[in-house]
Design a protein around this motif. Structure first.
Motif, mmCIF file in Angstrom:
data_model
loop_
_atom_site.group_PDB
_atom_site.id
_atom_site.type_symbol
_atom_site.label_atom_id
_atom_site.label_comp_id
_atom_site.label_asym_id
_atom_site.label_seq_id
_atom_site.Cartn_x
_atom_site.Cartn_y
_atom_site.Cartn_z
ATOM 1 N N ASP A 115 8.045 -1.490 1.605
ATOM 2 C CA ASP A 115 9.440 -0.262 1.615
ATOM 3 C C ASP A 115 10.309 -0.648 0.280
ATOM 4 O OD1 ASP A 115 8.362 0.572 3.943
ATOM 5 O OD2 ASP A 115 10.076 0.342 5.034
ATOM 6 N N PRO A 130 -1.438 10.803 -2.143
ATOM 7 C CA PRO A 130 -1.750 9.598 -1.214
ATOM 8 C C PRO A 130 -0.839 9.090 -0.677
ATOM 9 C CG PRO A 130 -2.444 9.256 -3.578
ATOM 10 C CD PRO A 130 -1.411 10.457 -3.293
ATOM 11 N N ALA A 131 -0.913 8.347 0.512
ATOM 12 C CA ALA A 131 -0.140 7.477 1.241
ATOM 13 C C ALA A 131 0.051 6.046 0.559
ATOM 14 C CB ALA A 131 -0.519 7.153 2.825
ATOM 15 N N TRP A 132 1.221 5.724 0.016
ATOM 16 C CA TRP A 132 1.217 4.438 -0.711
ATOM 17 C C TRP A 132 1.882 3.360 0.157
ATOM 18 C CZ3 TRP A 132 -0.553 4.734 -5.674
ATOM 19 C CH2 TRP A 132 -0.623 6.044 -6.188
ATOM 20 N N GLY A 133 2.064 3.723 1.252
ATOM 21 C CA GLY A 133 2.539 2.597 2.253
ATOM 22 C C GLY A 133 1.601 1.540 2.677
ATOM 23 N N LYS A 138 5.400 7.254 1.119
ATOM 24 C CA LYS A 138 5.092 6.026 2.106
ATOM 25 C C LYS A 138 3.862 6.693 2.910
ATOM 26 C CE LYS A 138 6.332 2.758 5.641
ATOM 27 N NZ LYS A 138 7.531 1.969 6.297
ATOM 28 N N HIS A 139 3.731 7.781 3.479
ATOM 29 C CA HIS A 139 2.997 8.429 4.195
ATOM 30 C C HIS A 139 1.885 9.299 3.604
ATOM 31 C CE1 HIS A 139 4.950 6.539 7.681
ATOM 32 N NE2 HIS A 139 6.001 6.926 6.989
ATOM 33 N N GLY A 140 2.102 9.868 2.385
ATOM 34 C CA GLY A 140 1.328 10.818 1.958
ATOM 35 C C GLY A 140 1.183 12.194 2.500
ATOM 36 N N ILE A 141 0.520 13.150 2.201
ATOM 37 C CA ILE A 141 0.289 14.445 2.816
ATOM 38 C C ILE A 141 -0.872 14.782 3.210
ATOM 39 C CG2 ILE A 141 1.023 16.796 2.773
ATOM 40 C CD1 ILE A 141 3.484 16.338 1.111
ATOM 41 N N LYS A 142 -1.364 15.007 4.249
ATOM 42 C CA LYS A 142 -2.917 15.207 4.554
ATOM 43 C C LYS A 142 -3.315 16.404 3.771
ATOM 44 C CE LYS A 142 -3.505 13.831 9.489
ATOM 45 N NZ LYS A 142 -2.004 13.743 10.060
ATOM 46 N N TRP A 150 9.562 9.220 2.600
ATOM 47 C CA TRP A 150 8.675 9.793 3.721
ATOM 48 C C TRP A 150 7.521 9.972 3.102
ATOM 49 C CZ3 TRP A 150 5.242 12.887 5.937
ATOM 50 C CH2 TRP A 150 4.760 12.366 6.889
ATOM 51 N N VAL A 151 7.579 10.936 2.171
ATOM 52 C CA VAL A 151 6.119 11.393 1.674
ATOM 53 C C VAL A 151 5.579 10.378 0.709
ATOM 54 C CG1 VAL A 151 5.111 13.137 -0.194
ATOM 55 C CG2 VAL A 151 6.967 13.873 1.332
#
Lengths: 83, 173
Positions: free
Chosen positions: B137, B129-132, B120-124, B117-118
């Protein structure tokens, strides 16, 4: 039987890498080559042929060997792993 | 009646105080000033609860696959080591300078759902960064598979698994 797989594959691998390790043409490549010689110094008794890390390293090093022998024109080599 | 009026007044005053604080510019926003214990707790808890909740329903595929390790290893080495380090690399400018600090992923592997999850979506408002948006996947799971093994790898094993030789250099991006 199972316990012999790793030593046999490793032996095949090292005899093959040893003859090619000092070929300067190998250093022409831009990408980084896996340093498969390092496997020679690892503790073979701790190598489990069912371990995915072990399998992945074997595969990487076998693939590299084939590329090298193909590009060097050594066809029909005897180091082909029997699958 | 009177207490309700007092409470209302207190709430309005608190909001005004907060707005004044935000506008005043006195909050230290620099990455080299550490959070107070309370802010730290609040942000970490917010992050962990949010990830736990979002990741709970993710189904983990079989990760013990050598092919996945060979796919994820070179990606990790190319894209992540500057922040998350690798065997033999104890710190980097980014690992030292970022706040929140990127965890050293060679130390121990978190739950694969959390990692997926981290990644794919990254952390604000962190360096993660979001790698999604740029990786499917399958490639992210391959990195997760690699991360699950990373704490057990020595420098030689790491080098072999992550070397990207010419042949597959082309399929990156």
């Amino acid at each position: 039987m199972k316990s012999l797989t790793a030593p046999i594959l490793l032996a095949a691998l090292f005899t093959a890498t040893a003859t090619q390790a000092h070929d300067p043409s190998l250093h022409k490549n831009k990408g980084e080559k896996p340093k498969c010689e390092a496997m020679e110094n690892m503790d073979h008794s701790k190598m489990d042929p069912n371990d995915p890390v072990m399998q992945a390293m074997m595969k990487k090093c076998m693939d590299q060997l084939h590329e090298e022998s193909d590009s060097a024109g050594h066809h029909g080599d005897s180091h082909q792993p029997e699958k | 009646m009177k207490t309700i009026r007092t409470l209302l007044f207190a709430a309005i005053a608190a909001c005004a105080g907060l707005a004044a604080f935000i506008y005043s510019g006195s909050y230290p926003v620099g990455a080299d000033v550490r959070h107070t214990a309370f802010t730290h707790w609040a942000l970490e808890t917010l992050r962990d609860r949010s990830i736990d909740r979002a990741a709970a329903s993710i189904e983990v595929p079989a990760l013990d696959d050598p092919e996945l390790l060979l796919m994820g290893g070179p990606d990790y080495n190319d894209m992540c080591t500057g922040c998350h380090l690798k065997p033999g690399l104890e710190e980097s400018d980014l690992s030292v300078g970022l706040y929140p600090a990127p965890p050293d992923l060679t130390e121990k592997a978190a739950d694969p759902r959390r990692q997926f999850w981290v990644i794919k979506h990254g952390i604000k408002a962190s360096g993660m960064p979001a790698w999604g948006p740029t990786h499917d996947d399958q490639r992210i799971w391959a990195m997760v598979a690699f991360l699950q093994k990373l704490p057990d790898l020595n420098a030689q094993q790491y080098q072999i698994l992550t070397a990207r030789d010419d042949d597959d250099a082309g399929d990156h991006h």
